[in-house]
Motif scaffolding. Structure first.
Motif, PDB file in Angstrom:
ATOM      1  N   ARG A 241      -6.067 -98.896  53.792  1.00  0.00           N
ATOM      2  CA  ARG A 241      -4.834 -98.243  53.525  1.00  0.00           C
ATOM      3  C   ARG A 241      -3.897 -99.220  53.073  1.00  0.00           C
ATOM      4  O   ARG A 241      -4.065-100.484  53.350  1.00  0.00           O
ATOM      5  CB  ARG A 241      -4.345 -97.544  54.702  1.00  0.00           C
ATOM      6  CG  ARG A 241      -5.292 -96.350  55.339  1.00  0.00           C
ATOM      7  CD  ARG A 241      -4.854 -95.382  56.239  1.00  0.00           C
ATOM      8  NE  ARG A 241      -5.586 -94.665  56.655  1.00  0.00           N
ATOM      9  CZ  ARG A 241      -5.426 -93.660  57.508  1.00  0.00           C
ATOM     10  NH1 ARG A 241      -3.939 -93.333  57.932  1.00  0.00           N
ATOM     11  NH2 ARG A 241      -6.081 -92.606  57.763  1.00  0.00           N
ATOM     12  N   GLU A 266       2.077 -96.238  63.373  1.00  0.00           N
ATOM     13  CA  GLU A 266       1.299 -94.956  62.809  1.00  0.00           C
ATOM     14  C   GLU A 266       0.102 -95.242  62.677  1.00  0.00           C
ATOM     15  O   GLU A 266      -1.050 -94.379  62.633  1.00  0.00           O
ATOM     16  CB  GLU A 266       2.098 -94.595  61.728  1.00  0.00           C
ATOM     17  CG  GLU A 266       3.534 -93.789  62.135  1.00  0.00           C
ATOM     18  CD  GLU A 266       4.539 -93.473  60.993  1.00  0.00           C
ATOM     19  OE1 GLU A 266       3.912 -93.679  60.080  1.00  0.00           O
ATOM     20  OE2 GLU A 266       5.645 -92.813  61.166  1.00  0.00           O
ATOM     21  N   GLU A 269      -2.199 -95.499  65.662  1.00  0.00           N
ATOM     22  CA  GLU A 269      -2.307 -93.928  66.146  1.00  0.00           C
ATOM     23  C   GLU A 269      -3.189 -93.090  65.356  1.00  0.00           C
ATOM     24  O   GLU A 269      -4.058 -92.398  66.187  1.00  0.00           O
ATOM     25  CB  GLU A 269      -0.822 -93.505  66.329  1.00  0.00           C
ATOM     26  CG  GLU A 269      -0.926 -92.074  66.975  1.00  0.00           C
ATOM     27  CD  GLU A 269      -1.591 -91.719  68.332  1.00  0.00           C
ATOM     28  OE1 GLU A 269      -2.028 -90.851  68.736  1.00  0.00           O
ATOM     29  OE2 GLU A 269      -1.725 -92.939  69.070  1.00  0.00           O
ATOM     30  N   THR A 270      -3.274 -93.206  64.217  1.00  0.00           N
ATOM     31  CA  THR A 270      -4.003 -92.581  63.258  1.00  0.00           C
ATOM     32  C   THR A 270      -5.580 -92.858  63.527  1.00  0.00           C
ATOM     33  O   THR A 270      -6.600 -92.068  63.631  1.00  0.00           O
ATOM     34  CB  THR A 270      -3.628 -92.569  61.866  1.00  0.00           C
ATOM     35  OG1 THR A 270      -2.309 -92.019  61.636  1.00  0.00           O
ATOM     36  CG2 THR A 270      -4.521 -91.747  60.926  1.00  0.00           C
ATOM     37  N   ALA A 273      -6.684 -91.702  66.673  1.00  0.00           N
ATOM     38  CA  ALA A 273      -7.122 -90.388  66.765  1.00  0.00           C
ATOM     39  C   ALA A 273      -8.501 -89.890  66.133  1.00  0.00           C
ATOM     40  O   ALA A 273      -9.286 -88.921  66.693  1.00  0.00           O
ATOM     41  CB  ALA A 273      -5.902 -89.496  65.963  1.00  0.00           C
ATOM     42  N   LEU A 274      -8.554 -90.752  64.809  1.00  0.00           N
ATOM     43  CA  LEU A 274      -9.892 -90.346  64.225  1.00  0.00           C
ATOM     44  C   LEU A 274     -10.968 -90.894  65.075  1.00  0.00           C
ATOM     45  O   LEU A 274     -12.173 -90.260  64.822  1.00  0.00           O
ATOM     46  CB  LEU A 274      -9.893 -91.285  63.053  1.00  0.00           C
ATOM     47  CG  LEU A 274      -8.887 -90.648  61.766  1.00  0.00           C
ATOM     48  CD1 LEU A 274      -8.861 -91.361  60.662  1.00  0.00           C
ATOM     49  CD2 LEU A 274      -9.091 -89.181  61.471  1.00  0.00           C
TER      50      LEU A 274
END
Length: 276
Positions: A241, A266, A269-270, A273-274
């Motif tokens: 990214r 962020e 955290e992403t 979560a993945l």
């Protein structure tokens, strides 16, 4: 903005031939902050308290940097050696699920070495304005060769001004706050060691083999050379990214800490979560 802790707690890890100085704060999943040239753990003054609200923050001063008082040049002041020191720190502090690794500038190359040497310990990787060359690119004279000559001649102020203005933009040194100038003065001698490995490359095959989530961060006004490094990494690693920190150059975490901190947290955290 979260206010910086005025007196950071100080810890020391004994290592063969020396010590690793670091500060830590907070609880939760660990974040490892790796500073770049002329810096130490004080560089992260706006990140440590902000990240510590939700994570366990580890911010080392790379061996040879303040408050290490051993004289330079130091033969052990090397990217690979720094990475091994940080791997030892992570293993000593028992982080079985790995750490979120954030490296800035030269620290980004240390972060890459950490991820390459200990992929089991690198949960996510953030590279902020990496500056390294790849092993298929020719060696070039280090831009700070004259800076080192000035340091050896005792002309510290002009040397630091030239270095900082080169990496961040003209007239940056004059505008810098006092604490930042003091930090770079404390670490000026490290450039005498750093120049001994100025052309150490990152191997393309090592970069292409990275499997952890990767975020490439640049300042909106950073010199173009940093963007070329991120472009090549994204070509090698299409899953990476990208993020740009507005109103900032190379020192984006200081110029716009709110945006930098938000972007990094962020991303972490992403990724969490993945992987859940």
């Amino acid at each position: 903005m979260t206010r910086p802790t005025p007196d950071l707690p100080h810890d020391t890890l004994a290592l063969p031939g020396g010590s690793l100085h670091y500060t830590q704060a907070g609880q939760g999943e660990p974040i490892l902050l790796i500073h770049g040239s002329l810096c130490d753990y004080r560089y992260w003054r706006w990140q440590i308290p902000a990240f510590a609200a939700t994570h366990h923050v580890l911010a080392p001063s790379l061996r040879g940097c303040w408050p290490d008082r051993q004289p330079h040049p130091q033969p052990g002041y090397r990217i690979a050696a720094h990475a091994q020191d940080l791997i030892q720190l992570a293993r000593t502090l028992n982080v079985p699920d790995g750490v979120h690794v954030i490296g800035h500038s030269r620290g980004a190359q240390v972060a890459m070495a950490f991820a390459t040497q200990a992929p089991d310990l690198c949960h996510t990787l953030v590279l902020a304005d990496p500056a390294f060359r790849f092993d298929d690119e020719p060696e070039t004279p280090p831009f700070y060769a004259r800076t080192v000559d000035q340091l050896r001649a005792g002309d510290t102020e002009d040397a630091l001004q030239e270095f900082i203005d080169t990496v961040n933009g003209p007239d940056t040194w004059r505008k810098m706050v006092g604490w930042f100038k003091d930090m770079t003065r404390d670490n000026a001698a490290t450039l005498v060691s750093q120049i001994l490995e100025a052309n150490t490359p990152v191997r393309l095959r090592d970069a292409a083999a990275l499997r952890c989530p990767l975020l490439l961060v640049g300042g909106s006004n950073s010199p173009a050379k940093y963007g070329t490094r991120q472009d090549r990494l994204q070509q090698l690693l299409p899953h990476a990214r990208r993020a740009r920190i507005a109103l900032s150059a190379h020192g984006m975490n200081l110029a716009n800490p709110r945006a930098f901190n938000r972007t990094v947290l962020e991303f972490i955290e992403t990724a969490r979560a993945l992987s859940a």
